[in-house]
Scaffold this motif. Sequence first.
Motif, PDB file in Angstrom:
ATOM      1  N   ASP A 150       0.663  -1.292  -0.029  1.00  0.00           N
ATOM      2  CA  ASP A 150       0.265   0.043  -0.448  1.00  0.00           C
ATOM      3  C   ASP A 150       0.941   1.636  -0.352  1.00  0.00           C
ATOM      4  O   ASP A 150       0.314   2.342   0.217  1.00  0.00           O
ATOM      5  CB  ASP A 150      -1.129   0.475   1.024  1.00  0.00           C
ATOM      6  N   ILE A 151       2.259   1.129  -0.549  1.00  0.00           N
ATOM      7  CA  ILE A 151       3.114   2.085  -0.208  1.00  0.00           C
ATOM      8  C   ILE A 151       3.116   2.751  -1.609  1.00  0.00           C
ATOM      9  O   ILE A 151       3.360   2.222  -2.351  1.00  0.00           O
ATOM     10  CB  ILE A 151       4.499   1.894   0.409  1.00  0.00           C
ATOM     11  N   ARG A 152       2.591   4.141  -2.021  1.00  0.00           N
ATOM     12  CA  ARG A 152       2.145   4.297  -3.429  1.00  0.00           C
ATOM     13  C   ARG A 152       2.715   5.788  -3.505  1.00  0.00           C
ATOM     14  O   ARG A 152       2.668   6.069  -2.103  1.00  0.00           O
ATOM     15  CB  ARG A 152       1.350   4.054  -3.874  1.00  0.00           C
ATOM     16  N   GLN A 153       2.674   6.681  -4.160  1.00  0.00           N
ATOM     17  CA  GLN A 153       2.730   8.193  -4.867  1.00  0.00           C
ATOM     18  C   GLN A 153       1.607   8.516  -4.353  1.00  0.00           C
ATOM     19  O   GLN A 153      -0.335   8.017  -4.779  1.00  0.00           O
ATOM     20  CB  GLN A 153       3.502   7.618  -6.291  1.00  0.00           C
ATOM     21  N   PHE A 154       1.471   9.726  -3.612  1.00  0.00           N
ATOM     22  CA  PHE A 154       0.737  11.050  -3.802  1.00  0.00           C
ATOM     23  C   PHE A 154       0.119  11.058  -5.228  1.00  0.00           C
ATOM     24  O   PHE A 154      -0.082  11.343  -5.540  1.00  0.00           O
ATOM     25  CB  PHE A 154       1.101  12.090  -3.213  1.00  0.00           C
ATOM     26  N   LEU A 207       8.769  11.197  -5.354  1.00  0.00           N
ATOM     27  CA  LEU A 207       9.024  10.397  -4.073  1.00  0.00           C
ATOM     28  C   LEU A 207       8.742  11.913  -3.229  1.00  0.00           C
ATOM     29  O   LEU A 207       8.616  11.594  -1.952  1.00  0.00           O
ATOM     30  CB  LEU A 207      10.411  11.681  -3.698  1.00  0.00           C
ATOM     31  N   PHE A 208       6.785  11.300  -3.577  1.00  0.00           N
ATOM     32  CA  PHE A 208       5.313  12.002  -2.352  1.00  0.00           C
ATOM     33  C   PHE A 208       4.982  10.577  -2.185  1.00  0.00           C
ATOM     34  O   PHE A 208       4.673  10.429  -3.628  1.00  0.00           O
ATOM     35  CB  PHE A 208       4.938  13.174  -2.929  1.00  0.00           C
ATOM     36  N   LEU A 209       5.090  10.245  -1.103  1.00  0.00           N
ATOM     37  CA  LEU A 209       4.856   8.801  -0.772  1.00  0.00           C
ATOM     38  C   LEU A 209       3.531   9.094   0.348  1.00  0.00           C
ATOM     39  O   LEU A 209       4.287   9.738   1.118  1.00  0.00           O
ATOM     40  CB  LEU A 209       5.614   7.658  -0.107  1.00  0.00           C
ATOM     41  N   VAL A 226       4.697   1.622  10.028  1.00  0.00           N
ATOM     42  CA  VAL A 226       4.657   2.564   8.537  1.00  0.00           C
ATOM     43  C   VAL A 226       5.750   3.208   8.141  1.00  0.00           C
ATOM     44  O   VAL A 226       6.441   3.740   7.517  1.00  0.00           O
ATOM     45  CB  VAL A 226       4.033   3.499   9.194  1.00  0.00           C
ATOM     46  N   ALA A 227       6.539   4.224   9.458  1.00  0.00           N
ATOM     47  CA  ALA A 227       7.622   4.483   8.851  1.00  0.00           C
ATOM     48  C   ALA A 227       8.984   4.179   8.352  1.00  0.00           C
ATOM     49  O   ALA A 227       9.812   4.604   7.060  1.00  0.00           O
ATOM     50  CB  ALA A 227       7.784   6.023  10.466  1.00  0.00           C
ATOM     51  N   THR A 228       9.093   2.451   8.766  1.00  0.00           N
ATOM     52  CA  THR A 228      10.321   2.473   8.423  1.00  0.00           C
ATOM     53  C   THR A 228      10.110   1.895   6.747  1.00  0.00           C
ATOM     54  O   THR A 228      10.954   2.383   5.868  1.00  0.00           O
ATOM     55  CB  THR A 228      10.497   0.836   8.812  1.00  0.00           C
ATOM     56  N   ARG A 229       8.993   1.544   6.080  1.00  0.00           N
ATOM     57  CA  ARG A 229       8.562   1.190   5.003  1.00  0.00           C
ATOM     58  C   ARG A 229       8.431   2.677   3.757  1.00  0.00           C
ATOM     59  O   ARG A 229       8.974   2.156   3.192  1.00  0.00           O
ATOM     60  CB  ARG A 229       6.848  -0.118   5.103  1.00  0.00           C
ATOM     61  N   LEU A 230       8.052   3.434   4.472  1.00  0.00           N
ATOM     62  CA  LEU A 230       7.961   4.621   3.706  1.00  0.00           C
ATOM     63  C   LEU A 230       9.496   5.224   3.257  1.00  0.00           C
ATOM     64  O   LEU A 230      10.431   5.506   1.957  1.00  0.00           O
ATOM     65  CB  LEU A 230       7.369   5.581   4.729  1.00  0.00           C
TER      66      LEU A 230
END
Length: 140
Positions: A9-13, A48-50, A87-91
């Motif tokens: 679920d980490i993706r571009q804004f 680069l905005f995730l 979450v922060a680590t994955r981002l």
Amino acid sequence: MGEGFRVSDIRQFRWSDYDRVVEVWRQSGADVLSRAELEAKLVRDPELFLVAAAGEDIAGVVLGTYDGRRGWIFRLGVHPGHRRRGVATRLIAELEVRFRALGCPRINLLVRPDNEAGLRFWQSLGYLTYPDVLCSKPVS
């Protein structure tokens, strides 16, 4: 906030995320960027905005930028309902992958001196402190 956070679920804004991203920034104590500021930033390196999406919610957000010489990390925030789940680590891991793909040789970030937990977090990811002095001047 839901329980459904997954690494995929980490993706571009996307602009449809804006209001939820603002809420994450507010809940996490980060400064909020206006739409106008983001529009100007996203002209350069939107990849680069995730965001870390958890279903319809935004669990976390990080804003990176690359000037061709150094990468910078700004405005990392995780909603309190999603903290202590990686979450922060994955981002940051995904942002680092994207920096490497751009040929970025070094990543910088700023941590307030009184933010001991933040400093410990960044050091746990391999970021080293430097004795640089930040200088800033408003141009308007």
